[in-house]
Design a protein around this motif. Structure first.
Motif, mmCIF file in Angstrom:
data_model
loop_
_atom_site.group_PDB
_atom_site.id
_atom_site.type_symbol
_atom_site.label_atom_id
_atom_site.label_comp_id
_atom_site.label_asym_id
_atom_site.label_seq_id
_atom_site.Cartn_x
_atom_site.Cartn_y
_atom_site.Cartn_z
ATOM 1 N N ALA A 139 0.806 -1.234 0.000
ATOM 2 C CA ALA A 139 0.000 0.000 0.000
ATOM 3 C C ALA A 139 0.835 1.279 0.000
ATOM 4 O O ALA A 139 0.295 2.355 -0.226
ATOM 5 C CB ALA A 139 -0.922 0.016 1.208
ATOM 6 N N GLY A 140 2.144 1.155 0.268
ATOM 7 C CA GLY A 140 2.953 2.372 0.359
ATOM 8 C C GLY A 140 4.241 2.236 -0.411
ATOM 9 O O GLY A 140 4.482 1.222 -1.075
ATOM 10 N N ARG A 141 5.073 3.281 -0.320
ATOM 11 C CA ARG A 141 6.344 3.233 -1.052
ATOM 12 C C ARG A 141 7.494 3.661 -0.140
ATOM 13 O O ARG A 141 7.322 4.524 0.733
ATOM 14 C CB ARG A 141 6.292 4.096 -2.299
ATOM 15 C CG ARG A 141 5.765 5.482 -2.158
ATOM 16 C CD ARG A 141 5.960 6.277 -3.439
ATOM 17 N NE ARG A 141 4.897 6.112 -4.409
ATOM 18 C CZ ARG A 141 3.697 6.689 -4.335
ATOM 19 N NH1 ARG A 141 3.412 7.455 -3.315
ATOM 20 N NH2 ARG A 141 2.791 6.501 -5.261
ATOM 21 N N ASP A 166 0.082 -0.962 -4.659
ATOM 22 C CA ASP A 166 -1.091 -1.838 -4.826
ATOM 23 C C ASP A 166 -2.262 -1.113 -4.152
ATOM 24 O O ASP A 166 -2.327 -1.030 -2.924
ATOM 25 C CB ASP A 166 -0.800 -3.184 -4.150
ATOM 26 C CG ASP A 166 -2.025 -4.091 -4.070
ATOM 27 O OD1 ASP A 166 -3.104 -3.707 -4.570
ATOM 28 O OD2 ASP A 166 -1.888 -5.188 -3.492
ATOM 29 N N MET A 167 -3.166 -0.576 -4.968
ATOM 30 C CA MET A 167 -4.250 0.250 -4.431
ATOM 31 C C MET A 167 -5.189 -0.534 -3.512
ATOM 32 O O MET A 167 -5.882 0.039 -2.675
ATOM 33 C CB MET A 167 -5.060 0.876 -5.573
ATOM 34 C CG MET A 167 -4.292 1.929 -6.329
ATOM 35 S SD MET A 167 -3.888 3.291 -5.208
ATOM 36 C CE MET A 167 -3.090 4.423 -6.351
ATOM 37 N N SER A 168 -5.249 -1.850 -3.697
ATOM 38 C CA SER A 168 -6.190 -2.654 -2.909
ATOM 39 C C SER A 168 -5.623 -3.032 -1.532
ATOM 40 O O SER A 168 -6.349 -3.520 -0.675
ATOM 41 C CB SER A 168 -6.529 -3.942 -3.665
ATOM 42 O OG SER A 168 -5.409 -4.815 -3.658
ATOM 43 N N ALA A 169 -4.326 -2.847 -1.352
ATOM 44 C CA ALA A 169 -3.652 -3.385 -0.158
ATOM 45 C C ALA A 169 -3.888 -2.544 1.090
ATOM 46 O O ALA A 169 -4.185 -1.349 0.993
ATOM 47 C CB ALA A 169 -2.152 -3.474 -0.433
ATOM 48 N N GLY A 170 -3.746 -3.170 2.236
ATOM 49 C CA GLY A 170 -3.828 -2.425 3.496
ATOM 50 C C GLY A 170 -4.293 -3.300 4.646
ATOM 51 O O GLY A 170 -4.183 -4.528 4.612
#
Ligand code: URA
Length: 424
Positions: free
Chosen positions: A360-362, A370-374
């Motif tokens: 979800a981050g960098r 990954d926009m779906s991650a978290g």
């Protein structure tokens, strides 16, 4: 003027005048003062601080190093958060204040490290364009009263250079330097009123409340000295704000707040900050502004504004009615209590890093997200869990091996075993 004299003055805690500060900032931005001399001055500031007068002058010089935005809109509000974990407040507060007749024009950044960025969150909405030119930004603001775009133009080149140097020389943690860095960017955006949310705690830049209060007070003074209506508040970041961490997951939760389905701390913080903006904009007393903000959510007007804004940005506005249209993770992993336990606290920075490991981050500017991650948290501080209850669920599409993230996630939870030992 001479850089050695300037370094020596700050080293001896002698106040620099405005002319000297302007010369220093211009000289460094133009490349005439080399990094090694600027870092010596920055270290002197870290050790000795700056006076308020010097901080005002430094902020103004940094603001004036680049463009200052002049929107063709009669009155705009802006808000800034010093960054945290699960902080999706801009997506909620903007539509609320717009629904109450105050235009929220915001430029935001991308996430780096353990904190997320509003631009990444918005880009999790299919089609949403954040890189709009100023005239399109103004058109959307005129139509809905709310828009967030990524930073455009040449705002604060002095801060870009100074912040990179501070990161490389251990000179980030200085209240006047942090204040000048944040406020120069905010003043270059040039809104008429500004609410600053200064966070403290394990997920925040400022780890303790006292330092956050000092920074908040200084930022407020700098904003007012520059002629802005400005209020700084200090809020807790020892727990994630809301339950969801990660881009699409946070948009989902923001929509659910505006749908009136989610209450609790996230809702309360958003209503409070929205009311602060409305009060600064002379809408009414704080008490009345709270009612106005609550009504903007209850009536569905704030959600209507978010829907229309997303559409005008080219995004799929249907997510406001069906959050399953946001990117969905393919994989999940539940972290469960092994015994009866009481939740004592969280290390939010570790939760942010867990989310980053999930995709979800960098870690660096060019990493893909990954926009779906978290993460969805299933408990709060003080909750009593039974053995096998879910503490949190990790989500990802790109990360198929959850083992590192799971270890990190568990390390982020402080708990006390409450199960009675059994004796035979
Ligand atoms: N964020 C900024 O923009 N600048 C700082 O110095 C610290 C946090």
């Amino acid at each position: 003027m001479n850089i050695i004299d300037i370094i020596n003055k700050t080293k001896k805690s002698l106040e620099l005048n405005e002319e000297e500060i302007n010369w220093l900032v211009k000289g460094f931005t133009d490349g005439e003062i080399p990094d090694y001399q600027m870092s010596a001055w920055l270290m002197a500031v870290c050790l000795n601080g700056l006076t308020e007068k010097e901080t005002f002058a430094l902020t103004a010089a940094m603001r004036d190093s680049g463009d200052v935005l002049r929107l063709n809109i009669p009155f705009t509000a802006d808000k800034h958060s010093t960054g945290g974990v699960g902080d999706k407040t801009s997506l909620i507060i903007g539509p609320i204040v717009a629904a109450c007749g105050v235009c929220m024009a915001k430029m935001s950044g991308r996430g780096l490290g353990h904190t997320g960025g509003t631009i990444d969150k918005l880009e999790s909405i299919e089609g949403y364009r954040t890189d709009l030119p100023i005239n399109e930004f103004e058109n959307i603001l005129a139509q809905t009263g709310f828009s967030i775009i990524s930073q455009t133009g040449e705002l604060c080149p002095a801060d870009k250079k100074m912040y990179a140097l501070r990161n490389a020389t251990g000179t980030v943690d200085s209240i006047p330097l942090i204040c000048a860095s944040i406020m120069s960017k905010k003043l270059a955006m040039n809104a008429d009123c500004l609410v600053l949310d200064v966070k403290y705690g394990s997920g925040a830049f400022m780890k303790n409340k006292k330092d956050a209060e000092k920074l908040a007070e200084l930022m407020e003074k700098v904003g007012r000295s520059a002629g802005k209506k400005c209020k700084a508040v200090v809020t807790d970041m020892n727990s994630p704000l809301g339950k969801n961490i990660g881009n699409a997951l946070e948009v989902k939760e923001a929509v659910e707040v505006l749908q009136g389905k989610v209450k609790g701390t996230l809702y309360d913080v958003c209503i409070e900050l929205a009311a602060d903006i409305l009060e600064l904009a002379d809408k009414s007393s704080k008490e009345e502004c709270i009612k106005l903000a609550e009504n903007a959510v209850a009536s569905g007007k704030a959600l209507d504004i978010l829907r229309e804004t997303i559409k005008l940005h080219g995004g799929n506005e249907k997510i406001c009615d069906d959050v399953t249209l946001l990117p969905q993770p393919l994989l999940k992993y539940e972290i469960r209590a092994t015994k009866d336990m009481k939740i004592l606290g969280f290390n939010c920075e570790e939760l942010g890093m867990t989310s980053l490991l999930l995709g979800a981050g960098r870690l660096t500017q060019n990493d893909k997200i990954d926009m779906s991650a978290g993460i969805i948290m299933n408990c709060e501080i003080g909750d009593q869990l039974a053995a096998d209850d879910v503490i949190m669920t990790l989500y990802s599409t790109v990360c198929s091996d959850f083992s590192d993230a799971a270890v990190r996630a568990l390390n982020a939870v402080k708990f006390k075993i409450t199960e009675k030992p059994s004796y035979t």
